[in-house]
Design an enzyme around this catalytic site. Structure first.
Site, PDB file in Angstrom:
ATOM      1  N   GLU A  60       5.239  -0.957   0.444  1.00 28.06           N
ATOM      2  CA  GLU A  60       4.049  -0.653   1.253  1.00 28.06           C
ATOM      3  C   GLU A  60       4.385   0.275   2.415  1.00 28.06           C
ATOM      4  O   GLU A  60       3.812   0.161   3.510  1.00 28.06           O
ATOM      5  CB  GLU A  60       3.345  -1.927   1.749  1.00 28.06           C
ATOM      6  CG  GLU A  60       2.476  -2.576   0.692  1.00 28.06           C
ATOM      7  CD  GLU A  60       1.356  -3.429   1.255  1.00 28.06           C
ATOM      8  OE1 GLU A  60       0.797  -3.093   2.320  1.00 28.06           O
ATOM      9  OE2 GLU A  60       1.038  -4.440   0.609  1.00 28.06           O
ATOM     10  N   TYR A  95      -4.814   6.839  -0.850  1.00 27.11           N
ATOM     11  CA  TYR A  95      -3.821   5.801  -0.568  1.00 27.11           C
ATOM     12  C   TYR A  95      -2.615   5.960  -1.475  1.00 27.11           C
ATOM     13  O   TYR A  95      -2.731   5.891  -2.702  1.00 27.11           O
ATOM     14  CB  TYR A  95      -4.415   4.401  -0.751  1.00 27.11           C
ATOM     15  CG  TYR A  95      -3.453   3.307  -0.321  1.00 27.11           C
ATOM     16  CD1 TYR A  95      -3.381   2.909   1.007  1.00 27.11           C
ATOM     17  CD2 TYR A  95      -2.592   2.708  -1.240  1.00 27.11           C
ATOM     18  CE1 TYR A  95      -2.489   1.930   1.414  1.00 27.11           C
ATOM     19  CE2 TYR A  95      -1.695   1.728  -0.841  1.00 27.11           C
ATOM     20  CZ  TYR A  95      -1.651   1.339   0.490  1.00 27.11           C
ATOM     21  OH  TYR A  95      -0.759   0.383   0.889  1.00 27.11           O
ATOM     22  N   GLU A  97       1.855   5.003  -1.528  1.00 28.02           N
ATOM     23  CA  GLU A  97       2.953   4.262  -0.921  1.00 28.02           C
ATOM     24  C   GLU A  97       4.284   4.870  -1.355  1.00 28.02           C
ATOM     25  O   GLU A  97       4.365   5.553  -2.372  1.00 28.02           O
ATOM     26  CB  GLU A  97       2.923   2.788  -1.342  1.00 28.02           C
ATOM     27  CG  GLU A  97       1.716   2.016  -0.868  1.00 28.02           C
ATOM     28  CD  GLU A  97       1.729   0.568  -1.356  1.00 28.02           C
ATOM     29  OE1 GLU A  97       2.749   0.146  -1.954  1.00 28.02           O
ATOM     30  OE2 GLU A  97       0.723  -0.125  -1.142  1.00 28.02           O
ATOM     31  N   HIS A 152       5.830  -2.492  -7.168  1.00 31.10           N
ATOM     32  CA  HIS A 152       4.739  -3.121  -6.420  1.00 31.10           C
ATOM     33  C   HIS A 152       3.484  -2.944  -7.260  1.00 31.10           C
ATOM     34  O   HIS A 152       2.902  -1.857  -7.307  1.00 31.10           O
ATOM     35  CB  HIS A 152       4.565  -2.482  -5.044  1.00 31.10           C
ATOM     36  CG  HIS A 152       3.438  -3.070  -4.260  1.00 31.10           C
ATOM     37  ND1 HIS A 152       2.815  -2.386  -3.229  1.00 31.10           N
ATOM     38  CD2 HIS A 152       2.808  -4.271  -4.327  1.00 31.10           C
ATOM     39  CE1 HIS A 152       1.855  -3.146  -2.715  1.00 31.10           C
ATOM     40  NE2 HIS A 152       1.832  -4.293  -3.373  1.00 31.10           N
ATOM     41  N   ASP A 187       7.176  -6.854  -5.242  1.00 32.37           N
ATOM     42  CA  ASP A 187       5.928  -7.616  -5.216  1.00 32.37           C
ATOM     43  C   ASP A 187       5.249  -7.467  -6.569  1.00 32.37           C
ATOM     44  O   ASP A 187       4.528  -6.515  -6.821  1.00 32.37           O
ATOM     45  CB  ASP A 187       5.045  -7.106  -4.079  1.00 32.37           C
ATOM     46  CG  ASP A 187       3.725  -7.865  -3.984  1.00 32.37           C
ATOM     47  OD1 ASP A 187       3.532  -8.823  -4.755  1.00 32.37           O
ATOM     48  OD2 ASP A 187       2.895  -7.489  -3.125  1.00 32.37           O
ATOM     49  N   ASP A 232       6.290 -12.450  -5.185  1.00 29.61           N
ATOM     50  CA  ASP A 232       7.465 -11.583  -5.207  1.00 29.61           C
ATOM     51  C   ASP A 232       8.517 -12.163  -6.153  1.00 29.61           C
ATOM     52  O   ASP A 232       8.802 -13.360  -6.114  1.00 29.61           O
ATOM     53  CB  ASP A 232       8.029 -11.436  -3.801  1.00 29.61           C
ATOM     54  CG  ASP A 232       6.982 -10.904  -2.829  1.00 29.61           C
ATOM     55  OD1 ASP A 232       6.961  -9.693  -2.599  1.00 29.61           O
ATOM     56  OD2 ASP A 232       6.179 -11.716  -2.326  1.00 29.61           O
ATOM     57  N   HIS A 269       4.161 -11.179   3.551  1.00 32.06           N
ATOM     58  CA  HIS A 269       5.179 -11.602   2.596  1.00 32.06           C
ATOM     59  C   HIS A 269       6.480 -11.943   3.315  1.00 32.06           C
ATOM     60  O   HIS A 269       6.832 -11.301   4.315  1.00 32.06           O
ATOM     61  CB  HIS A 269       5.500 -10.485   1.597  1.00 32.06           C
ATOM     62  CG  HIS A 269       4.403 -10.172   0.634  1.00 32.06           C
ATOM     63  ND1 HIS A 269       4.440 -10.528  -0.695  1.00 32.06           N
ATOM     64  CD2 HIS A 269       3.222  -9.530   0.809  1.00 32.06           C
ATOM     65  CE1 HIS A 269       3.344 -10.110  -1.296  1.00 32.06           C
ATOM     66  NE2 HIS A 269       2.587  -9.501  -0.396  1.00 32.06           N
TER      67      HIS A 269
END
Length: 277
Positions: A60, A95, A97, A152, A187, A232, A269
């Site tokens: 993230e 968006y 990451e 992720h 994740d 995770d 997390h």
């Protein structure tokens, strides 16, 4: 890593490398919405969390110019630490990451990186990103190469992405042909409303003998007091020596004396970890 583990694993002989002969603490930490603002407010605590590991995947990350990442590296100690980052990954321009691996230079050599190409099937929202590391194995008495592959998943597509993850692991192992195996970590969103037990039972990652799933379904990897979800995960494919029972969450709130509000401000997390020998 605890002093006890380091003492037990530390070899008294030397290998002709610049790497320390030791156990290797490998982790993955989804630092919720990591960027300049989070680094400016919580960077001092994040540094303390990362120093628990020898190499750790951070997820993230939204830091295209690497300003936050470079600041974090400076706080860790630029002479002792470095990082490797993917480019911004995501289907939309709104968006994206980055996957980022921070590592101790005295413990790990990074030999290369690999971005999985999912352009044909386009299953992954954020295609897995892998690095090949080399460390001095205290069990084998030699340098060992291992692939770390970060993932992720998109929460609502966790089942589909985890069905496709073995193919990405195989591709990374093929790309890094000298590696002992692959550690797929991150994740997974592999619990609660995103992936139920019946769906997990259909996934090779959690059921085929070739894979070792190290984080059990009963482990809560979330920092919220209202959730209990094993999102995770760490899954191993190959001949990799892992200390039995070393896979767990790192409860940094207890280690750093943080209250729940501060803990959740850093992330929703906990980091997960395992120890390689």
């Amino acid at each position: 890593m605890s002093l006890a583990f380091r003492f037990c694993c530390l070899a008294i002989y030397a290998i002709s490398l610049t790497l320390r002969v030791d156990c290797l603490t490998v982790g993955a930490f989804n630092i919720q919405h990591y960027s300049d603002s989070k680094q400016n407010e919580w960077g001092g605590y994040i540094v303390k969390v990362l120093k628990h590991f020898d190499v750790v995947l951070v997820q993230e990350v939204r830091d295209v110019d690497h300003s936050a990442l470079d600041d974090l590296k400076t706080l860790l100690g630029s002479r002792s630490w470095d990082y490797v980052s993917s480019g911004p990954i995501g289907r939309t321009s709104a968006y994206k990451e980055q996957y980022v691996y921070f590592y101790r230079k005295s413990s790990v050599r990074v030999l290369g990186s690999f971005q999985y190409d999912d352009s044909v099937s386009d299953v992954f929202e954020r295609e897995p990103y892998a690095i090949e590391i080399q460390y001095a194995s205290s069990v084998q008495g030699r340098a060992v190469n291992v692939v770390l592959l970060g993932i992720h998943t998109q929460p609502e597509m966790a089942l589909e992405e985890l069905q496709a993850l073995p193919a990405a692991m195989t591709a990374a192992k093929t790309y890094f042909s000298n590696s002992s195996g692959v550690v797929a970590l991150g994740d997974y969103n592999a619990d609660c409303s995103y992936l139920n037990s019946q769906e997990r039972a259909t996934l090779p990652l959690f059921n085929e003998a070739r894979y070792q799933s190290l984080i059990s379904d009963s482990i809560d990897t979330t920092t919220s007091t209202s959730t209990d979800c094993a999102y995770d995960r760490i899954v191993v494919d190959g001949n990799i020596d892992v200390i039995v029972g070393s896979a767990k969450v790192f409860r940094f709130d207890s280690a750093l004396g943080l209250d729940n509000n501060s803990t959740r401000a850093i992330s929703d997390h906990y980091p997960i970890e395992c120890i390689l020998t």
